[in-house]
Design a protein around this motif. Structure first.
Motif, PDB file in Angstrom:
ATOM      1  N   PRO A  25       0.826  -1.196   0.000  1.00  0.00           N
ATOM      2  CA  PRO A  25       0.000   0.000   0.000  1.00  0.00           C
ATOM      3  C   PRO A  25       0.864   1.251   0.000  1.00  0.00           C
ATOM      4  O   PRO A  25       1.943   1.265   0.582  1.00  0.00           O
ATOM      5  CB  PRO A  25      -0.806  -0.115   1.293  1.00  0.00           C
ATOM      6  CG  PRO A  25      -0.277  -1.266   2.042  1.00  0.00           C
ATOM      7  CD  PRO A  25       0.660  -2.021   1.160  1.00  0.00           C
ATOM      8  N   ALA A  26       0.398   2.298  -0.649  1.00  0.00           N
ATOM      9  CA  ALA A  26       1.165   3.542  -0.756  1.00  0.00           C
ATOM     10  C   ALA A  26       1.454   4.132   0.617  1.00  0.00           C
ATOM     11  O   ALA A  26       2.470   4.767   0.813  1.00  0.00           O
ATOM     12  CB  ALA A  26       0.413   4.552  -1.612  1.00  0.00           C
ATOM     13  N   SER A  27       0.577   3.917   1.580  1.00  0.00           N
ATOM     14  CA  SER A  27       0.753   4.531   2.891  1.00  0.00           C
ATOM     15  C   SER A  27       1.947   3.974   3.655  1.00  0.00           C
ATOM     16  O   SER A  27       2.401   4.597   4.599  1.00  0.00           O
ATOM     17  CB  SER A  27      -0.514   4.367   3.727  1.00  0.00           C
ATOM     18  OG  SER A  27      -0.773   2.997   3.930  1.00  0.00           O
ATOM     19  N   THR A  28       2.493   2.826   3.280  1.00  0.00           N
ATOM     20  CA  THR A  28       3.648   2.297   4.001  1.00  0.00           C
ATOM     21  C   THR A  28       4.901   3.096   3.702  1.00  0.00           C
ATOM     22  O   THR A  28       5.835   3.096   4.482  1.00  0.00           O
ATOM     23  CB  THR A  28       3.909   0.816   3.654  1.00  0.00           C
ATOM     24  OG1 THR A  28       4.159   0.711   2.263  1.00  0.00           O
ATOM     25  CG2 THR A  28       2.763  -0.062   4.067  1.00  0.00           C
ATOM     26  N   ALA A  29       4.935   3.803   2.592  1.00  0.00           N
ATOM     27  CA  ALA A  29       6.115   4.582   2.232  1.00  0.00           C
ATOM     28  C   ALA A  29       6.101   5.952   2.890  1.00  0.00           C
ATOM     29  O   ALA A  29       7.122   6.599   2.983  1.00  0.00           O
ATOM     30  CB  ALA A  29       6.191   4.739   0.714  1.00  0.00           C
ATOM     31  N   THR A  30       4.980   6.415   3.344  1.00  0.00           N
ATOM     32  CA  THR A  30       4.864   7.755   3.880  1.00  0.00           C
ATOM     33  C   THR A  30       4.249   7.709   5.270  1.00  0.00           C
ATOM     34  O   THR A  30       3.215   7.100   5.467  1.00  0.00           O
ATOM     35  CB  THR A  30       3.979   8.618   2.949  1.00  0.00           C
ATOM     36  OG1 THR A  30       4.573   8.640   1.665  1.00  0.00           O
ATOM     37  CG2 THR A  30       3.859  10.016   3.462  1.00  0.00           C
ATOM     38  N   GLN A  31       4.915   8.374   6.203  1.00  0.00           N
ATOM     39  CA  GLN A  31       4.385   8.456   7.553  1.00  0.00           C
ATOM     40  C   GLN A  31       3.257   9.490   7.570  1.00  0.00           C
ATOM     41  O   GLN A  31       3.333  10.520   6.924  1.00  0.00           O
ATOM     42  CB  GLN A  31       5.504   8.876   8.499  1.00  0.00           C
ATOM     43  CG  GLN A  31       5.115   8.828   9.946  1.00  0.00           C
ATOM     44  CD  GLN A  31       6.332   8.921  10.828  1.00  0.00           C
ATOM     45  OE1 GLN A  31       7.448   8.772  10.379  1.00  0.00           O
ATOM     46  NE2 GLN A  31       6.115   9.170  12.093  1.00  0.00           N
ATOM     47  N   ALA A  32       2.214   9.227   8.307  1.00  0.00           N
ATOM     48  CA  ALA A  32       1.069  10.126   8.360  1.00  0.00           C
ATOM     49  C   ALA A  32       1.404  11.390   9.134  1.00  0.00           C
ATOM     50  O   ALA A  32       2.081  11.355  10.162  1.00  0.00           O
ATOM     51  CB  ALA A  32      -0.113   9.413   9.000  1.00  0.00           C
ATOM     52  N   ALA A  33       0.929  12.509   8.625  1.00  0.00           N
ATOM     53  CA  ALA A  33       1.107  13.784   9.313  1.00  0.00           C
ATOM     54  C   ALA A  33       0.186  13.847  10.521  1.00  0.00           C
ATOM     55  O   ALA A  33      -0.881  13.234  10.537  1.00  0.00           O
ATOM     56  CB  ALA A  33       0.801  14.935   8.361  1.00  0.00           C
ATOM     57  N   ASP A  34       0.613  14.592  11.527  1.00  0.00           N
ATOM     58  CA  ASP A  34      -0.221  14.811  12.702  1.00  0.00           C
ATOM     59  C   ASP A  34      -0.135  16.290  13.084  1.00  0.00           C
ATOM     60  O   ASP A  34       0.515  16.656  14.069  1.00  0.00           O
ATOM     61  CB  ASP A  34       0.205  13.903  13.851  1.00  0.00           C
ATOM     62  CG  ASP A  34      -0.805  13.916  15.003  1.00  0.00           C
ATOM     63  OD1 ASP A  34      -1.797  14.684  14.936  1.00  0.00           O
ATOM     64  OD2 ASP A  34      -0.603  13.158  15.964  1.00  0.00           O
ATOM     65  N   ASN A  35      -0.780  17.133  12.282  1.00  0.00           N
ATOM     66  CA  ASN A  35      -0.757  18.567  12.538  1.00  0.00           C
ATOM     67  C   ASN A  35      -1.429  18.913  13.863  1.00  0.00           C
ATOM     68  O   ASN A  35      -1.068  19.897  14.503  1.00  0.00           O
ATOM     69  CB  ASN A  35      -1.416  19.327  11.381  1.00  0.00           C
ATOM     70  CG  ASN A  35      -0.566  19.283  10.123  1.00  0.00           C
ATOM     71  OD1 ASN A  35       0.584  18.856  10.135  1.00  0.00           O
ATOM     72  ND2 ASN A  35      -1.137  19.715   9.022  1.00  0.00           N
ATOM     73  N   ALA A  36      -2.408  18.109  14.294  1.00  0.00           N
ATOM     74  CA  ALA A  36      -3.077  18.360  15.575  1.00  0.00           C
ATOM     75  C   ALA A  36      -2.085  18.220  16.738  1.00  0.00           C
ATOM     76  O   ALA A  36      -2.144  18.985  17.705  1.00  0.00           O
ATOM     77  CB  ALA A  36      -4.260  17.418  15.758  1.00  0.00           C
ATOM     78  N   ALA A  37      -1.168  17.264  16.654  1.00  0.00           N
ATOM     79  CA  ALA A  37      -0.158  17.091  17.704  1.00  0.00           C
ATOM     80  C   ALA A  37       0.769  18.303  17.753  1.00  0.00           C
ATOM     81  O   ALA A  37       1.205  18.724  18.836  1.00  0.00           O
ATOM     82  CB  ALA A  37       0.642  15.814  17.468  1.00  0.00           C
ATOM     83  N   ILE A  38       1.056  18.871  16.603  1.00  0.00           N
ATOM     84  CA  ILE A  38       1.904  20.063  16.553  1.00  0.00           C
ATOM     85  C   ILE A  38       1.170  21.253  17.165  1.00  0.00           C
ATOM     86  O   ILE A  38       1.753  22.033  17.919  1.00  0.00           O
ATOM     87  CB  ILE A  38       2.344  20.351  15.101  1.00  0.00           C
ATOM     88  CG1 ILE A  38       3.176  19.173  14.586  1.00  0.00           C
ATOM     89  CG2 ILE A  38       3.118  21.657  15.015  1.00  0.00           C
ATOM     90  CD1 ILE A  38       3.398  19.167  13.097  1.00  0.00           C
ATOM     91  N   ALA A  39      -0.120  21.387  16.881  1.00  0.00           N
ATOM     92  CA  ALA A  39      -0.925  22.464  17.474  1.00  0.00           C
ATOM     93  C   ALA A  39      -0.952  22.325  18.998  1.00  0.00           C
ATOM     94  O   ALA A  39      -0.845  23.325  19.723  1.00  0.00           O
ATOM     95  CB  ALA A  39      -2.339  22.442  16.903  1.00  0.00           C
ATOM     96  N   ARG A  40      -1.086  21.082  19.501  1.00  0.00           N
ATOM     97  CA  ARG A  40      -1.067  20.861  20.955  1.00  0.00           C
ATOM     98  C   ARG A  40       0.304  21.224  21.547  1.00  0.00           C
ATOM     99  O   ARG A  40       0.383  21.858  22.596  1.00  0.00           O
ATOM    100  CB  ARG A  40      -1.402  19.406  21.283  1.00  0.00           C
ATOM    101  CG  ARG A  40      -2.877  19.081  21.175  1.00  0.00           C
ATOM    102  CD  ARG A  40      -3.205  17.697  21.759  1.00  0.00           C
ATOM    103  NE  ARG A  40      -2.440  16.609  21.160  1.00  0.00           N
ATOM    104  CZ  ARG A  40      -2.765  16.005  20.010  1.00  0.00           C
ATOM    105  NH1 ARG A  40      -3.843  16.383  19.343  1.00  0.00           N
ATOM    106  NH2 ARG A  40      -2.023  15.017  19.545  1.00  0.00           N
TER     107      ARG A  40
END
Length: 144
Positions: A25-40
């Protein structure tokens, strides 16, 4: 079902299943962003956190040179937010990203709080292997 098709349908199904099992799957090559964690982290004045941010280049800044090397710098506006981050990419260790204003990027590195939204550095591999490596991804190409 026609008698001539009886054997071909299971074979076709088996071939299709085998082919899909071989594709990652394409998602295994890219880590998911977590902009909410950055806002926290920004709201809580936290630093030294490994983060993955997704956004668009808002502004390119001039390179900055220090005792640790030359740093490519730009402002990233987080997707779905008003928060911006200063990205500092050490090009002595990692690779320069051919970023332009408006480019969509995925950035992984260490978040450091400041009152302007924060900054992300260590966006490159770790030559000492003492910490998690960072990277910047643009148009499916990873720069580390």
């Amino acid at each position: 079902m026609l008698p001539a098709m009886r054997g071909s349908l299971p074979l076709a199904l088996l071939v299709a299943l085998a082919a899909s099992a071989c594709q990652a799957p394409a998602s295994t090559a890219t880590q998911a962003a977590d902009n909410a964690a950055i806002a926290r982290a920004f709201a809580e004045h936290r630093s030294e956190l490994e983060v993955t941010a997704q956004g668009q280049v808002e502004r390119l800044l001039s390179d900055e040179t220090s005792d640790t090397g030359t740093h490519q710098r730009f402002i990233l506006k987080l997707s779905g937010a008003t928060q911006t981050l200063l990205i500092t990419n050490n090009v002595r260790i990692g690779k320069r990203v051919p970023a332009a204003v408006g480019d969509a990027l995925l950035v992984h590195g260490e978040y450091i709080w400041n009152d302007q939204g924060g900054l992300v550095h260590f966006t490159h591999h770790d030559p000492d292997h003492s910490r998690e490596g960072g990277w910047i991804e643009r148009l499916g190409v990873r720069y580390d």
